[in-house]
Design a protein around this motif. Sequence first.
Motif, PDB file in Angstrom:
ATOM      1  N   GLU A 148       0.877 -11.687  -1.832  1.00 49.86           N
ATOM      2  CA  GLU A 148       0.960 -10.473  -1.022  1.00 49.86           C
ATOM      3  C   GLU A 148      -0.428  -9.981  -0.621  1.00 49.86           C
ATOM      4  O   GLU A 148      -0.639  -9.519   0.511  1.00 49.86           O
ATOM      5  N   ALA A 149      -1.398 -10.094  -1.526  1.00 49.77           N
ATOM      6  CA  ALA A 149      -2.771  -9.691  -1.188  1.00 49.77           C
ATOM      7  C   ALA A 149      -3.334 -10.564  -0.078  1.00 49.77           C
ATOM      8  O   ALA A 149      -4.019 -10.072   0.829  1.00 49.77           O
ATOM      9  N   THR A 150      -3.025 -11.852  -0.125  1.00 56.39           N
ATOM     10  CA  THR A 150      -3.481 -12.768   0.933  1.00 56.39           C
ATOM     11  C   THR A 150      -2.847 -12.405   2.270  1.00 56.39           C
ATOM     12  O   THR A 150      -3.510 -12.426   3.321  1.00 56.39           O
ATOM     13  N   ARG A 151      -1.561 -12.054   2.236  1.00 58.50           N
ATOM     14  CA  ARG A 151      -0.869 -11.667   3.471  1.00 58.50           C
ATOM     15  C   ARG A 151      -1.469 -10.397   4.060  1.00 58.50           C
ATOM     16  O   ARG A 151      -1.741 -10.315   5.267  1.00 58.50           O
ATOM     17  N   LEU A 152      -1.714  -9.396   3.218  1.00 54.22           N
ATOM     18  CA  LEU A 152      -2.278  -8.138   3.705  1.00 54.22           C
ATOM     19  C   LEU A 152      -3.708  -8.328   4.198  1.00 54.22           C
ATOM     20  O   LEU A 152      -4.122  -7.704   5.185  1.00 54.22           O
ATOM     21  N   ALA A 153      -4.455  -9.181   3.522  1.00 55.22           N
ATOM     22  CA  ALA A 153      -5.828  -9.444   3.963  1.00 55.22           C
ATOM     23  C   ALA A 153      -5.832 -10.047   5.361  1.00 55.22           C
ATOM     24  O   ALA A 153      -6.637  -9.661   6.226  1.00 55.22           O
ATOM     25  N   ALA A 154      -4.928 -10.991   5.616  1.00 53.49           N
ATOM     26  CA  ALA A 154      -4.845 -11.602   6.945  1.00 53.49           C
ATOM     27  C   ALA A 154      -4.413 -10.582   7.990  1.00 53.49           C
ATOM     28  O   ALA A 154      -4.915 -10.574   9.120  1.00 53.49           O
ATOM     29  N   LYS A 155      -3.517  -9.695   7.616  1.00 57.60           N
ATOM     30  CA  LYS A 155      -3.018  -8.686   8.550  1.00 57.60           C
ATOM     31  C   LYS A 155      -4.108  -7.716   8.966  1.00 57.60           C
ATOM     32  O   LYS A 155      -4.161  -7.290  10.133  1.00 57.60           O
ATOM     33  N   TYR A 156      -4.987  -7.372   8.048  1.00 56.23           N
ATOM     34  CA  TYR A 156      -5.994  -6.347   8.333  1.00 56.23           C
ATOM     35  C   TYR A 156      -7.401  -6.921   8.510  1.00 56.23           C
ATOM     36  O   TYR A 156      -8.385  -6.175   8.521  1.00 56.23           O
ATOM     37  N   GLY A 157      -7.519  -8.226   8.615  1.00 50.61           N
ATOM     38  CA  GLY A 157      -8.821  -8.838   8.835  1.00 50.61           C
ATOM     39  C   GLY A 157      -9.736  -8.763   7.636  1.00 50.61           C
ATOM     40  O   GLY A 157     -10.966  -8.743   7.779  1.00 50.61           O
ATOM     41  N   ALA A 158      -9.171  -8.699   6.437  1.00 48.28           N
ATOM     42  CA  ALA A 158      -9.947  -8.599   5.201  1.00 48.28           C
ATOM     43  C   ALA A 158      -9.986  -9.945   4.485  1.00 48.28           C
ATOM     44  O   ALA A 158      -9.374 -10.921   4.924  1.00 48.28           O
ATOM     45  N   THR A 159     -10.672  -9.976   3.360  1.00 51.79           N
ATOM     46  CA  THR A 159     -10.770 -11.178   2.532  1.00 51.79           C
ATOM     47  C   THR A 159     -10.525 -10.806   1.077  1.00 51.79           C
ATOM     48  O   THR A 159     -11.069  -9.809   0.590  1.00 51.79           O
ATOM     49  N   VAL A 160      -9.729 -11.585   0.368  1.00 55.01           N
ATOM     50  CA  VAL A 160      -9.511 -11.370  -1.064  1.00 55.01           C
ATOM     51  C   VAL A 160     -10.703 -11.958  -1.815  1.00 55.01           C
ATOM     52  O   VAL A 160     -11.004 -13.151  -1.687  1.00 55.01           O
ATOM     53  N   VAL A 161     -11.397 -11.120  -2.592  1.00 61.10           N
ATOM     54  CA  VAL A 161     -12.638 -11.576  -3.243  1.00 61.10           C
ATOM     55  C   VAL A 161     -12.605 -11.478  -4.761  1.00 61.10           C
ATOM     56  O   VAL A 161     -13.463 -12.038  -5.440  1.00 61.10           O
ATOM     57  N   GLY A 162     -11.644 -10.757  -5.325  1.00 63.82           N
ATOM     58  CA  GLY A 162     -11.575 -10.602  -6.779  1.00 63.82           C
ATOM     59  C   GLY A 162     -10.184 -10.223  -7.211  1.00 63.82           C
ATOM     60  O   GLY A 162      -9.323  -9.893  -6.375  1.00 63.82           O
ATOM     61  N   SER A 163      -9.946 -10.222  -8.521  1.00 65.53           N
ATOM     62  CA  SER A 163      -8.603  -9.890  -8.992  1.00 65.53           C
ATOM     63  C   SER A 163      -8.601  -9.526 -10.471  1.00 65.53           C
ATOM     64  O   SER A 163      -9.493  -9.929 -11.227  1.00 65.53           O
ATOM     65  N   ILE A 164      -7.585  -8.778 -10.853  1.00 66.08           N
ATOM     66  CA  ILE A 164      -7.186  -8.610 -12.251  1.00 66.08           C
ATOM     67  C   ILE A 164      -5.707  -8.986 -12.251  1.00 66.08           C
ATOM     68  O   ILE A 164      -4.821  -8.136 -12.182  1.00 66.08           O
ATOM     69  N   ALA A 165      -5.440 -10.275 -12.277  1.00 60.53           N
ATOM     70  CA  ALA A 165      -4.088 -10.791 -12.058  1.00 60.53           C
ATOM     71  C   ALA A 165      -3.047 -10.238 -13.032  1.00 60.53           C
ATOM     72  O   ALA A 165      -1.917  -9.949 -12.620  1.00 60.53           O
ATOM     73  N   PRO A 166      -3.355 -10.060 -14.334  1.00 64.48           N
ATOM     74  CA  PRO A 166      -2.333  -9.511 -15.233  1.00 64.48           C
ATOM     75  C   PRO A 166      -1.846  -8.125 -14.830  1.00 64.48           C
ATOM     76  O   PRO A 166      -0.736  -7.728 -15.204  1.00 64.48           O
ATOM     77  N   LEU A 167      -2.662  -7.372 -14.086  1.00 70.44           N
ATOM     78  CA  LEU A 167      -2.263  -6.039 -13.623  1.00 70.44           C
ATOM     79  C   LEU A 167      -1.794  -6.067 -12.177  1.00 70.44           C
ATOM     80  O   LEU A 167      -1.491  -5.012 -11.607  1.00 70.44           O
ATOM     81  N   ASN A 168      -1.719  -7.256 -11.566  1.00 65.60           N
ATOM     82  CA  ASN A 168      -1.347  -7.405 -10.161  1.00 65.60           C
ATOM     83  C   ASN A 168      -2.309  -6.635  -9.251  1.00 65.60           C
ATOM     84  O   ASN A 168      -1.900  -6.045  -8.244  1.00 65.60           O
ATOM     85  N   LEU A 169      -3.585  -6.649  -9.599  1.00 64.83           N
ATOM     86  CA  LEU A 169      -4.625  -6.009  -8.793  1.00 64.83           C
ATOM     87  C   LEU A 169      -5.461  -7.071  -8.109  1.00 64.83           C
ATOM     88  O   LEU A 169      -5.878  -8.050  -8.743  1.00 64.83           O
ATOM     89  N   TYR A 170      -5.724  -6.858  -6.801  1.00 65.37           N
ATOM     90  CA  TYR A 170      -6.539  -7.784  -6.028  1.00 65.37           C
ATOM     91  C   TYR A 170      -7.545  -6.997  -5.206  1.00 65.37           C
ATOM     92  O   TYR A 170      -7.209  -5.987  -4.583  1.00 65.37           O
ATOM     93  N   GLN A 171      -8.793  -7.476  -5.252  1.00 65.08           N
ATOM     94  CA  GLN A 171      -9.898  -6.792  -4.572  1.00 65.08           C
ATOM     95  C   GLN A 171     -10.093  -7.389  -3.184  1.00 65.08           C
ATOM     96  O   GLN A 171     -10.153  -8.611  -3.024  1.00 65.08           O
ATOM     97  N   LEU A 172     -10.196  -6.524  -2.187  1.00 63.21           N
ATOM     98  CA  LEU A 172     -10.363  -6.944  -0.800  1.00 63.21           C
ATOM     99  C   LEU A 172     -11.708  -6.483  -0.256  1.00 63.21           C
ATOM    100  O   LEU A 172     -12.162  -5.382  -0.578  1.00 63.21           O
ATOM    101  N   ARG A 173     -12.312  -7.339   0.550  1.00 65.13           N
ATOM    102  CA  ARG A 173     -13.468  -6.929   1.338  1.00 65.13           C
ATOM    103  C   ARG A 173     -12.975  -6.630   2.749  1.00 65.13           C
ATOM    104  O   ARG A 173     -12.474  -7.517   3.440  1.00 65.13           O
ATOM    105  N   LEU A 174     -13.098  -5.369   3.150  1.00 64.59           N
ATOM    106  CA  LEU A 174     -12.550  -4.899   4.418  1.00 64.59           C
ATOM    107  C   LEU A 174     -13.548  -5.102   5.564  1.00 64.59           C
ATOM    108  O   LEU A 174     -14.762  -5.105   5.343  1.00 64.59           O
ATOM    109  N   PRO A 175     -13.038  -5.205   6.794  1.00 58.30           N
ATOM    110  CA  PRO A 175     -13.931  -5.261   7.962  1.00 58.30           C
ATOM    111  C   PRO A 175     -14.356  -3.851   8.368  1.00 58.30           C
ATOM    112  O   PRO A 175     -14.141  -3.422   9.506  1.00 58.30           O
ATOM    113  N   ALA A 176     -14.962  -3.132   7.417  1.00 55.47           N
ATOM    114  CA  ALA A 176     -15.367  -1.748   7.658  1.00 55.47           C
ATOM    115  C   ALA A 176     -16.879  -1.638   7.616  1.00 55.47           C
ATOM    116  O   ALA A 176     -17.526  -2.185   6.699  1.00 55.47           O
ATOM    117  N   LYS A 177     -17.445  -0.919   8.571  1.00 54.88           N
ATOM    118  CA  LYS A 177     -18.891  -0.743   8.654  1.00 54.88           C
ATOM    119  C   LYS A 177     -19.332   0.640   8.189  1.00 54.88           C
ATOM    120  O   LYS A 177     -20.512   0.875   7.963  1.00 54.88           O
TER     121      LYS A 177
END
Length: 588
Positions: A148-177
């Motif tokens: 799901e994090a990969t899908r949302l990253a593609a939708k918003y032009g972001a990249t998945v760069v980190g995670s805490i998988a046991p908590l279902n947390l995924y870190q995204l780098r956004l296309p924000a300036k």
Amino acid sequence: MPYSLATFSAFFFLAFSPLVDAQVPLRLERLNRCGDLLDREHSTWCAEVRGLTPDTATLTLDGKPLPAQTVQRDGDSLNIRLNARDHASGPLVVKQGDRSSNAVWLTAQGSHVVAAKPNEVAKNMDGLTTYVDLVSLLIEEDHDGRQEATRLAAKYGATVVGSIAPLNLYQLRLPAKNLVERDALVLRLGSETSVDAVVVEESAPEKNEEADAPRPVADKPDVDSDEWAANRFLDAVNYYRRRIPASQAPLHPQPMRIGLIERDVDFDTADFAGYLGDCSVPRTCVYARDAQKPDGHGTTVAGILAAAWDNGGNTGFLKGLDPASGGFEVIVERNSDAGITANIAASVNLVEDGVRVLNWSWGIHRVGAKNVNGDDVDSLLRSGIAMSGYEELLEEFFLWLRKEHPDVIVINSAGNGASFSGTDEYRLPSSFITDQLLVVGGHQRSDRADLSVDDPAYAVKRNSSNIDMRVDITASACVHASTQAPDQTGAVHCGTSYATPMVTGVVAAMLSINPDLTPEQLRMLLRRSALTLGDNYDFEPMDAEDLTAPILPSERDHRLNDKDVGRSARLDMQKALDLAVQSRLRVR
């Protein structure tokens, strides 16, 4: 043929260079996961080592040499690539000739997040430093988080760069300036039905977030006073050393692993010089990155548990138990400089690596929090948007802990804002109500020299310590910091950050005696064994200025008229160990 001075100097240097090299300290200062943090088959680690010579260096992981092909060197930097199937978690040590570095814990677990660089942060409307393009998504548990994090990253032009998988947390780098673009994306991501919460990080890239707030001059203790006497520190060490190997009903203590969410430890101090190189139980071991500041926060917190004795500076409680204990492994780990999110990532990895006791000498206040006098708290502040994300993150952590690791206990500092520790709108993580979180306040010696240690007036509440019913127990808040030279007296540091490892140490010792004790039972034994301080408040409402939850009749053998009932609880380390021994003997 006559030799020139230059030739003689060169010959002298070459002849004696091994001796010179042997005097140069070898220190592992940085070890962080790098490369693709989401790769589960391989892990890449970037290390910085001070004191390396051009000679070949050997790396050992959990005492076993790493193959030469797994390590690439560029000056003082090492790049380590490991196959997940071939290596488990363990201490990493760099060796060169007769020299050995400090040991740093390298985890095989996969929870890692990225910290912002100095050019990737900005000031928000509250004047707080916040990440511009890095956010974390807590994905609803009925979704595959990675997918799901990969899908949302593609939708918003972001990249998945980190995670805490046991908590279902995924870190995204956004296309924000800038923060306007980031906030717009945060709102859109937060409205996705698969997203439980968006965690916005507010912390400077290199700032020590665990530092205590400045103290008023009136709160400064007498440097020469024995603060730890109020918790019967030496009585506890003496009891453990004598009772564990006693000829009648001897006990067989278990090795115990403790996790400290701290940055680093100075191994050039007299307190920690003995921990260089390989180490294994049954002795006390310390695994940490090296610092270059003897009185740093991590060094002082770790020193309360593991500092060497009789060298000046600090004195470690667990180190004092070495002659009788099964050994203690103290792992100092913070994952990265990514603030609270990194603290939780490190905590998850440590728990999965077998840590039973986590020491959290940190906490945050919401902007607008008030102290007991009605004034604004001005330390360790976070905005409302950040606090809401952190609250969801911490809730997921404790839900995971209860489900997957119900035997783990977290010891957390109450805070130093002279505020209320249990108000969930204003203080995290101490406000969480769970058996697996124990909250520690701070006290200091009173100016009454004529009192016995069991007198409630022997110690007094520190003016800066947070208070209220959510605080479970207090411990001495003042300690001498470590020193580089032996037989020196370190500077006095005070705060609930330093009261917390006092409780962590005794809880770890209790578990070494009886590893079957649950977090609920540990809290019960600490409260039953506690000394008291303060007046009897007769169970006033929770907004009264009680330092801790008042002692109950059930914690004093159901005696309604016991003199302790209604008073605040003060740690008694010796009695707590005695109750742990009794609990072990009862199950035999």
